[in-house]
Design a protein around this motif. Structure first.
Motif, PDB file in Angstrom:
ATOM      1  N   ARG A  87      14.317 -10.917  43.610  1.00 39.56           N
ATOM      2  CA  ARG A  87      14.043 -12.299  44.021  1.00 39.56           C
ATOM      3  C   ARG A  87      12.981 -12.909  43.108  1.00 39.56           C
ATOM      4  O   ARG A  87      11.791 -12.623  43.233  1.00 39.56           O
ATOM      5  N   GLY A 119      24.528  -4.951  49.640  1.00 34.96           N
ATOM      6  CA  GLY A 119      23.591  -5.953  49.149  1.00 34.96           C
ATOM      7  C   GLY A 119      23.813  -6.246  47.677  1.00 34.96           C
ATOM      8  O   GLY A 119      23.751  -7.406  47.240  1.00 34.96           O
ATOM      9  N   ARG A 151      19.865  -3.365  43.762  1.00 34.99           N
ATOM     10  CA  ARG A 151      20.223  -2.967  45.121  1.00 34.99           C
ATOM     11  C   ARG A 151      21.397  -1.982  45.116  1.00 34.99           C
ATOM     12  O   ARG A 151      21.401  -1.009  45.883  1.00 34.99           O
ATOM     13  N   ASP A 181      24.955  -9.829  45.746  1.00 34.64           N
ATOM     14  CA  ASP A 181      24.350 -10.414  44.549  1.00 34.64           C
ATOM     15  C   ASP A 181      25.421 -10.760  43.520  1.00 34.64           C
ATOM     16  O   ASP A 181      25.365 -11.816  42.867  1.00 34.64           O
ATOM     17  N   THR A 186      12.319   0.016  49.841  1.00 37.15           N
ATOM     18  CA  THR A 186      12.562  -1.292  50.452  1.00 37.15           C
ATOM     19  C   THR A 186      11.806  -2.382  49.708  1.00 37.15           C
ATOM     20  O   THR A 186      12.350  -3.464  49.449  1.00 37.15           O
ATOM     21  N   ASP A 224      21.890   0.382  48.462  1.00 35.52           N
ATOM     22  CA  ASP A 224      22.235  -0.810  49.242  1.00 35.52           C
ATOM     23  C   ASP A 224      23.419  -1.457  48.534  1.00 35.52           C
ATOM     24  O   ASP A 224      23.309  -2.527  47.944  1.00 35.52           O
ATOM     25  N   LYS A 279      13.667  -3.164  46.481  1.00 32.15           N
ATOM     26  CA  LYS A 279      14.925  -3.888  46.716  1.00 32.15           C
ATOM     27  C   LYS A 279      14.688  -5.340  47.126  1.00 32.15           C
ATOM     28  O   LYS A 279      15.505  -6.213  46.842  1.00 32.15           O
ATOM     29  N   GLU A 280      13.574  -5.589  47.824  1.00 35.87           N
ATOM     30  CA  GLU A 280      13.312  -6.937  48.306  1.00 35.87           C
ATOM     31  C   GLU A 280      12.520  -7.773  47.306  1.00 35.87           C
ATOM     32  O   GLU A 280      12.677  -8.986  47.249  1.00 35.87           O
TER      33      GLU A 280
END
Length: 414
Positions: free
Chosen positions: A125, A220, A212, A224, A117, A217, A120-121
């Protein structure tokens, strides 16, 4: 191969694609000879043929287990097996489908969920990753060795060209590249500027979607991709004096993914046609520069026989099926380019693989470096930011993106 998919997936788009891929496999075993994890572990289930068998079982209704998940996790998705498969099995697509189904059936331990997680987060970004990387660089001497390996020394980006040109191209900045190695993008812009091409990055474009999507994911990742299409599209049609005819990629991992937008979004009624055009317009920088061969011959300065070992990224040679172009471009600059033994094998970076599977990743890295060093290079060059960082963590020999070498040749005094 005969198949009998279970009801839960048989009539889905993913099921139909998986069924077609499975039926094309004849279990000849050619893929095992070029699979990095099979070579390291010697386990049939840690090679493409064994993983295909595991995926087939799950899609036919056999419950997945933690062992199934582990064997699929250990796959680098380097797609070397695709390059050697005589039947054209699209293994990369199959393993994405299989991993997603297994992920839904097998709960991961808390530690794995937290790590995955966070990746991915954080990584996709830039507004989070950039300050995190700056903090890591400031504290780098205090970090444990495993973290130091992921935090390169700060690098200056160099000057960005200010001239305008009639020919314009878009490019994707990337998630981590602007923070970890900002000179790669600047060098790309300077090389194209010298050849009469203006490079432009739409501000709202972000992660290509690979992080992702390949970590299960998938929705997700598709979001993108849609965001990037929305960011690029106005400048393809013409906006603010920019009308691009090409989307340039200097990170082969991103390029391999963007070239698959048309396939991955083929069933999206809003984005399918745009995605197809985006994929058609996307080209690795090594595909673009041969168009300017004559101009390069006049502009390039001799590199005085500098000896360079070139590592072709898997996402370039296996994902995009591009081979030989980088070597040809650099040789035109007077560079003595060497390919090491087993140049088709992965260096172990593979996106987030080096974080999630460090033991295997570092064994592959050390194998690759020993073979690169055997060519006695002054420098190691490659075409993907992940490979640059991963290889540099294991050697004192400078590791650079090859476009930086070309940029230096163009900037060299007469």
């Amino acid at each position: 191969m005969q198949t009998n998919l279970a009801d839960f997936i048989r009539n889905t788009q993913a099921g139909q694609e998986a069924d077609s891929i499975l039926r094309s496999c004849v279990h000849c075993g050619f893929c095992t000879a070029t699979c990095p994890t099979y070579q390291l572990l010697g386990d049939e289930l840690d090679g493409p043929r064994g993983r295909i068998y595991l995926i087939k079982q799950v899609l036919e209704g056999k419950p997945a287990t933690a062992a199934t998940q582990s064997h699929l996790d250990r796959c680098l998705t380097c797609r070397n097996c695709e390059s050697t498969c005589p039947s054209g099995v699209q293994y990369g697509r199959l393993v994405d489908i299989g991993r997603k189904v297994v992920e839904e059936q097998v709960p991961r331990p808390l530690s794995q969920r937290v790590m995955r997680t966070a990746l991915k987060e954080l990584v996709p970004r830039k507004w989070i990753f950039r300050p995190a990387m700056k903090a890591g660089q400031m504290l780098r001497p205090l970090l444990p060795k495993l973290l130091q390996n992921k935090v390169p020394l700060p690098q200056e980006a160099g000057a960005w060209p200010t001239r305008t040109h009639a020919r314009q191209m878009l490019y994707l900045e990337g998630c981590v590249q602007p923070s970890m190695s900002p000179n790669i993008n600047s060098a790309t812009a300077r090389v194209l500027d010298a050849l009469g091409v203006q490079l432009f990055a739409p501000p709202k474009a972000g992660c290509c979607g690979a992080i992702r999507y390949h970590m299960n994911d998938q929705e997700g990742g598709l979001e993108d991709m849609r965001r990037n299409i929305d960011a690029w599209w106005p400048y393809i049609e013409g906006r603010d004096g920019i009308r691009a005819d090409t989307i340039v990629m200097n990170a082969s991992g991103c390029g391999s993914t963007v070239k698959e937008y048309g396939h991955l979004l083929q069933h999206d009624p809003v984005y399918a046609e745009k995605a197809r055009r985006i994929s058609h317009m996307t080209r690795d920088i090594s595909e673009i520069l041969p168009e300017f061969e004559e101009a390069l011959k006049h502009k390039l300065k001799d590199f005085n026989g500098k000896r360079v070992a070139y590592h072709p990224p898997c996402t370039l040679q296996h994902g995009q099926k591009i081979r030989g172009k980088v070597e040809g471009i650099l040789r035109a600059a007077g560079v003595d380019v060497q390919l090491c033994a087993d140049s088709h094998l992965c260096c172990g970076s593979a996106g987030t693989y080096s974080i999630l599977q460090p033991e295997l990743s570092y064994r592959l890295r050390d194998n690759k470096i020993s073979k690169l060093q055997a060519t006695d290079p002054d420098m190691i060059v490659t075409g993907n930011i992940g490979c640059v960082t991963h290889l540099q963590s294991g050697t004192d020999t400078p590791v650079r993106h090859w476009i930086e070498l070309l940029d230096a040749a163009l900037q060299a005094p007469s």
